[in-house]
Design an enzyme around this catalytic site. Structure first.
Site, mmCIF file in Angstrom:
data_model
loop_
_atom_site.group_PDB
_atom_site.id
_atom_site.type_symbol
_atom_site.label_atom_id
_atom_site.label_comp_id
_atom_site.label_asym_id
_atom_site.label_seq_id
_atom_site.Cartn_x
_atom_site.Cartn_y
_atom_site.Cartn_z
ATOM 1 N N ASP A 13 40.806 42.015 45.885
ATOM 2 C CA ASP A 13 41.852 42.902 45.358
ATOM 3 C C ASP A 13 42.440 43.828 46.412
ATOM 4 O O ASP A 13 42.844 44.955 46.121
ATOM 5 C CB ASP A 13 41.319 43.747 44.178
ATOM 6 C CG ASP A 13 40.793 42.868 43.059
ATOM 7 O OD1 ASP A 13 41.383 41.798 42.828
ATOM 8 O OD2 ASP A 13 39.788 43.256 42.429
ATOM 9 N N LYS A 16 46.153 40.849 48.747
ATOM 10 C CA LYS A 16 46.434 39.567 49.425
ATOM 11 C C LYS A 16 47.686 38.907 48.876
ATOM 12 O O LYS A 16 48.489 38.344 49.624
ATOM 13 C CB LYS A 16 45.234 38.603 49.249
ATOM 14 C CG LYS A 16 43.947 39.096 49.866
ATOM 15 C CD LYS A 16 42.784 38.173 49.556
ATOM 16 C CE LYS A 16 42.410 38.094 48.093
ATOM 17 N NZ LYS A 16 41.893 39.349 47.512
ATOM 18 N N GLY A 40 42.936 37.164 40.977
ATOM 19 C CA GLY A 40 44.139 37.677 40.317
ATOM 20 C C GLY A 40 44.993 38.294 41.403
ATOM 21 O O GLY A 40 44.619 39.300 41.989
ATOM 22 N N HIS A 41 46.095 37.648 41.741
ATOM 23 C CA HIS A 41 46.944 38.093 42.847
ATOM 24 C C HIS A 41 48.277 38.574 42.293
ATOM 25 O O HIS A 41 48.972 37.827 41.600
ATOM 26 C CB HIS A 41 47.153 36.946 43.851
ATOM 27 C CG HIS A 41 45.875 36.519 44.516
ATOM 28 N ND1 HIS A 41 45.797 35.476 45.388
ATOM 29 C CD2 HIS A 41 44.620 37.029 44.423
ATOM 30 C CE1 HIS A 41 44.546 35.351 45.812
ATOM 31 N NE2 HIS A 41 43.809 36.274 45.235
ATOM 32 N N GLN A 225 39.435 36.262 46.646
ATOM 33 C CA GLN A 225 38.255 37.122 46.781
ATOM 34 C C GLN A 225 38.292 37.858 48.133
ATOM 35 O O GLN A 225 39.362 38.124 48.629
ATOM 36 C CB GLN A 225 36.957 36.303 46.629
ATOM 37 C CG GLN A 225 36.703 35.834 45.200
ATOM 38 C CD GLN A 225 37.533 34.635 44.786
ATOM 39 O OE1 GLN A 225 37.551 33.628 45.457
ATOM 40 N NE2 GLN A 225 38.209 34.737 43.675
#
Ligand code: GDP
Ligand code: IMO
Ligand code: MG
Length: 433
Positions: A13, A16, A40-41, A225
């Site tokens: 988080d 990225k 989750g991006h 990650q």
């Protein structure tokens, strides 16, 4: 043209997704190489917020081909939902734009049921996984009983494999964990439908990537990650089951080290972590709320995938030094500088104190790490709003000093600093890397 690798330098988080989106403008291919929909991006474009879980964050750029690489684990139901969501918003996810490696492994409802059952059985020592079936899918892969995405092109083989897979895991679910079995016929029927929709997206990633390399096309490997969640180099056992580090990009996409160009580490200017495990710089109370936010802003520190409040702390340079070393970072990208505006002083962890000794190396064992106390150096803060800054000279002197301190301590150049979530809220520090 080489392959650039973008990785998370902390516990995930870091931002990225938004930097993948920025760099993707100059790329022909963006490929995810590890993890699954535990990621989750977030990409923010004007008032639009895109939350991507499996699809590479290059997808917003029309000309970019996006690859879900061989090192990933893919829940086809989630992938199809994500594709439909993007298509509804006018983003093409046609087979010429979105490709799925035949080597990627499939996540099934049996993996998800196992993830949930194992976490429940761990009780107090639960890892705090995202419950997306990631660990069990990688376990099957390592045990050589996994289901690869290539099966989606073979309806008969797929039905047979799914049937056997669900029956085998049902034994563990019922006999070891005492939970209800899954219906293999229903799972096989669902997978038959997923296969029909996803088969046109399957590719041999070696052909795609090595032809692109031969033609000199630029490729970006998008990490999911972060370094501290790496199965080998993270805070084991409180990690994910894949290799988010730069080396994971090589295995996960089938590319040799001689092709690698930049290795870009993304780090937040403070630290966050979701899930359990040691976190030496963790803060609680008011200061934690100050860094986390209350949830009213879309960028506040609440999980993109699970909605869980993230644990937060000051910047940890021991962690970042570890990331610089294990990924051989060529540069750092810093995010969320705006969140620190208004703080009088900003402590930065420069070393750990463990059993009366000072170290700047991250201890490999979690028992050691949980005995570490942060050694802080305190830097002066700044009062000004930085969200409109686009050049280094537009940042307050103390903000520049904070960035320089990080870069000098880590002996690593900083290329960009972001000052807000939007695509253009970026200060270019160096563009010669
Ligand atoms: P990822 O998993 O590394 O892609 O990061 P996430 O998307 O899960 O979390 C990063 C969050 O911070 C998202 O909500 C981003 O929109 C937000 N974000 C990224 N960069 C900045 C920044 O410079 N300032 C602020 N305020 N938010 C940012
Ligand atoms: P992005 O790509 C933050 C964490 C989980 C848990 C541990 C293991 O958005 O940075 P898993 O479901 O992978 O078996 O959970 O890893 N985790 C993440 N934390 N960001 C992520 O992804 C994460 N993906 C997994 O919270 O502690
Ligand atoms: Mg995230």
């Amino acid at each position: 043209m080489p392959v650039d690798i973008l990785i998370g330098a902390q516990w995930g988080d870091e931002g990225k997704g938004r930097f993948t989106d920025l760099l993707a403008a100059d790329m022909a291919i963006v490929g995810r190489y590890s993890g699954g929909d535990n990621a989750g991006h977030t990409v923010t474009i004007g008032t639009e917020i895109f939350k991507l879980h499996l699809i590479p964050s290059g997808i917003i750029h029309e000309g970019v081909v996006c690859l879900i690489g061989g090192g990933t684990v893919v829940n086809p139901a989630v992938l199809l939902r994500e594709m439909a969501g993007l298509a509804e918003r006018g983003i093409s996810v046609s087979p010429d734009r979105l490709k799925l490696s035949r080597k990627a492994h499939l996540i099934t409802p049996a993996h998800i049921a196992l993830d949930k059952a194992k976490e429940a059985a761990r009780g107090e020592s639960a890892i705090g996984t995202t419950l997306r079936g990631i660990g069990p899918a990688y376990t099957d892969k390592a045990a050589r009983v996994g289901l690869r995405a290539g099966l989606l092109a073979d309806p008969e083989g797929l039905a047979e494999a799914i049937f056997a897979h669900v029956e085998a895991h049902n034994q563990t679910l019922t006999q070891i964990y005492g939970v209800d079995p899954l219906d293999p016929t229903a799972v096989a029927a669902d997978f038959a439908s997923y296969a029909q929709q996803l088969a046109p997206h399957l590719v041999d990633e070696a052909v795609l990537l090595h032809e692109a390399l031969a033609q000199g096309q630029p490729i970006l490997a998008e990490g999911a990650q972060g370094t501290l969640l790496d199965l080998d180099h993270g805070t084991y056992p409180f990690v994910t089951s894949s290799h988010p580090t730069a080396a994971g990009a090589l295995v996960g996409l089938g590319i040799g080290p001689r092709h690698v160009g930049r290795v870009i580490g993304v780090a937040k200017v403070f630290t966050s972590r979701v899930g359990s495990g040691p976190f030496p710089c963790e803060l609680t109370g008011e200061t934690a709320v100050r860094l986390r936010g209350t949830g009213e802003n879309p960028w506040d520190e609440y999980g993109t995938t699970t909605g869980r409040p993230r644990r937060v702390g000051w910047l940890d340079l021991v962690v970042l030094h570890h990331a610089v070393r294990v990924n051989s970072l060529t540069e750092l990208v810093l995010t969320k500088l705006d969140v620190l505006s208004g703080l009088e002083e900003i402590p930065v962890c420069v070393a750990y104190e463990m059993d009366g000794q000072t170290t700047t190396y991250l201890p490999p064992d979690q028992a050691q790490l949980s005995r570490c106390r942060p050694v802080y150096e305190t830097l002066p803060g700044w009062a000004e709003d930085v969200t409109q800054a686009r050049a280094l000279a537009e940042l307050p002197a103390n903000a520049r000093r904070y960035i320089e301190f990080i870069s000098e301590t880590l002996q690593t150049p900083v290329s960009y600093v972001s000052v807000g979530p939007a695509r253009n809220q970026v200060v270019t520090v160096r563009n010669d890397l």
